[in-house]
Design an enzyme around this catalytic site. Sequence first.
Site, mmCIF file in Angstrom:
data_model
loop_
_atom_site.group_PDB
_atom_site.id
_atom_site.type_symbol
_atom_site.label_atom_id
_atom_site.label_comp_id
_atom_site.label_asym_id
_atom_site.label_seq_id
_atom_site.Cartn_x
_atom_site.Cartn_y
_atom_site.Cartn_z
ATOM 1 N N ASP A 71 0.860 -1.179 0.000
ATOM 2 C CA ASP A 71 0.000 0.000 0.000
ATOM 3 C C ASP A 71 0.904 1.239 0.000
ATOM 4 O OD1 ASP A 71 -2.142 1.699 -0.037
ATOM 5 O OD2 ASP A 71 -3.213 0.779 1.619
HETATM 6 C C1 BGC Z 1 -5.071 3.222 0.125
HETATM 7 C C2 BGC Z 1 -5.254 2.170 -0.933
HETATM 8 C C3 BGC Z 1 -5.167 2.789 -2.304
HETATM 9 C C4 BGC Z 1 -3.836 3.501 -2.425
HETATM 10 C C5 BGC Z 1 -3.607 4.104 -3.777
HETATM 11 C C6 BGC Z 1 -3.840 4.066 -0.120
HETATM 12 O O1 BGC Z 1 -3.769 5.143 0.738
HETATM 13 O O2 BGC Z 1 -4.987 2.602 1.386
HETATM 14 O O3 BGC Z 1 -6.479 1.520 -0.750
HETATM 15 O O4 BGC Z 1 -5.324 1.813 -3.273
HETATM 16 O O5 BGC Z 1 -3.778 4.514 -1.448
HETATM 17 O O6 BGC Z 1 -4.402 5.195 -4.006
#
Ligand code: BGC
Length: 766
Positions: free
Chosen positions: A293
């Site tokens: 993530d």
């Molecule tokens: C979130 C994810 C997301 C990623 C990309 C993160 O902050 O937890 O779910 O896919 O950002 O945008």
Amino acid sequence: MSRPAPTPRTVLVLSSLLSLLPELHAQGGPPLPPQAEARIEALVAGMSLEEKAGQLNQVATDAREGPGGILLSCDDLIRKGWVGAILGKDDSAGINALQREAVEDSPHRIPILFGLDVIHGFRTEFPIPLGLSATWDPALVEQTARFAAAEAARQGVRWTFSPMVDIARDPRWGRISEGAGEDPFLGSAMARAYVRGYQGRSLADPSSILACAKHFVGYGAAEGGRDYNTTEISERTLRDVYLPPFHAAVQAGAGTIMSAFNSIDGVPASANPFTLTQVLRVEWGFQGFVDSDWTAVRELMLHGIANDEETAARRSFLAGVDMDMQSGIFLGKLPGLVRSGRVPVSRVDEAVRRILRAKLELGLFDRPYAPGGVPAAAAEIHGRELAESSAEESFVLLENRDVQGVPLLPLSPAPERRIALVGPLADSADDMLGCWSCGGRARDMVTLRRALATRAALDRFKITYDRGTEIDGTSKSGFSAALGDARKSDVVVLALGEGRSTSGEAASRSSLDLPGNQEELLEEIVATGKPVVLILFSGRPLAIRWASGHVPAILMAWYPGMQAGPALVRTLFGDAQPEGRLTVSIPRSLGQIPNYYDRLNTGRPRTDAEGLGGDAADQFHVSGYVDGTSAPLYPFGYGLGYTRFSFSEVSVDAAAVSAGAIERGEASVTVHADIRNTGNRDGTAVAQLYIRLRGTSVARPVRELKGFERVRLAPGESRRVDFRLGREELAIWNLDLRHIVEPCSLYVWVASDPTRGKPVKVELTE
Ligand code: BGC
């Protein structure tokens, strides 16, 4: 038969072995045709360590440090071959320009994989995932994902960070809106549906995109519902509740998995060899790649398990993360770690192969550029229809009491009737988008006010509209106009709830109350004595105890997306039925959280209002509260319609079945029930099959969903539904953490929600 799970002790030993001998379990993706594999091998053989680390590097388009600590623009990084994937771009012009730099100017001309959070639609917005889950209709969810994939792919987005398959049991957690609710069985069905929809029959289809099941794992169990928070999950609960939807996604062929932010039992999920390697690769044989993530690799330093970037990169990579989203640390540090012998180059090569395979499968080497442009008019019409029908199926009717002898809903659109539309969400186009609106635009959202006005013009009834208050308002200056119009009306439609920014990431709440002074507005409107239809917009269950006792009709609308208004109007007037059923329990009060339907019985269960399982001898010293019941206000599975159904007691084919035979896949329990539409309108019942196992080596929940089917029935019509319970439904993680079918008593029933129905017993014999 699935592989027996290792005991916790074995797991420990295995995990430490894995980090000592990381290359032991390195696996690649499923072999592609020999030519493609040869192409990958040739590329890997010719790449420098920096270029290999570049494939493991995913960035938004900002400048960042490359190996050696020099700050480089995104364009320079791409030209050097130091970017494997980019996130956040959503237009073909921008994507193609960056892609050109990669395929024309970088050393190996490897295309970039563009990813985006396409969560519930790309340009055409469908209901938020929690709403979509309330449809209990995986086939429909698959269609929405397929549609979103085609829209995204046209712009060059060939990878979505969806589905979010985190089981969520705490409505304070803002991200409960992004998933399929509290149940692993339903969550698994939805996980499969999204994966099938995004990836289609083949990733090579230019309208297919890679799915990414996230957030691996346990993210939804954040303590106190505070986003990113620590979790405490036992291995059995992990395997019973949190892992199954991921397993389902992997079995459906999900190409990628995203590692989560949270720690489990002190081990950050993005550096957890047990979940990322033991479970995902060794037990499940996952062959795609794992993406961290956003900055989760860097955050290992904040978690406190790495004092420098090298350690963060090493721990995360060796635990099983292949690609680093936005930390830039794999790019900066992996080459040095390989040179100093702290990370085997074979592991880096494996990760690179996995990523190259995905790009090859998507056809990016042959067709790196996006066609762009707008979809054909017919596709747009289809999108709107799908947005409308999915919204209609997602609405959950919580109350529909009689007013003057008949249920308040559906309303009559009779000419000259006066409808007072009130509330800050009645005309808020932006809020209809919900969380993660991607390419959705507020101007494309049709609000309730707009759709009601169109209908009023057609049917010649009258409407007034007052905001009444703001979503977070404290001023009562709008109350008097709203109350005045309400008094002059025949019926009030009140649109209340949360603003969309209160749901989703980093949007946890410590209260489930209607924000601002909306509750006050609600109570004053009800005090006018006019019949009130309350429509709730939110990404989570709200505290609506007062409303549930005082408002005759309550419709949970979630954030319905683009066709919010038309879907609501059709539902209000009975052209469509509210067909949704809750996928999260709505608690009676904040103090009841967590409150999920498949709880354990305890040794001192309460019998009141809890349905099954209560047989404590002493009804005083019981598990619960002295100041109220522990039953939720509305349970998981609950939802009304405009007709009624009766469910027969189930019949089973045999009163006893051998547990061993079920375990070996040689036998199963077959269950039938008859469902009848006893009302006077068409309608869709959601037949829900629940089980309880008693006499097992570990305590099992008082009820577990193990099957469901939507059944459309005309008035008076009845239909038999058949279910089969085999190893997959009946195996449990037993005392030794082995996943087996144990001899025990199985109770099974089919009902409209888990608190109803009469269990029938089947012995699972030795
Ligand atoms: C979130 C994810 C997301 C990623 C990309 C993160 O902050 O937890 O779910 O896919 O950002 O945008």
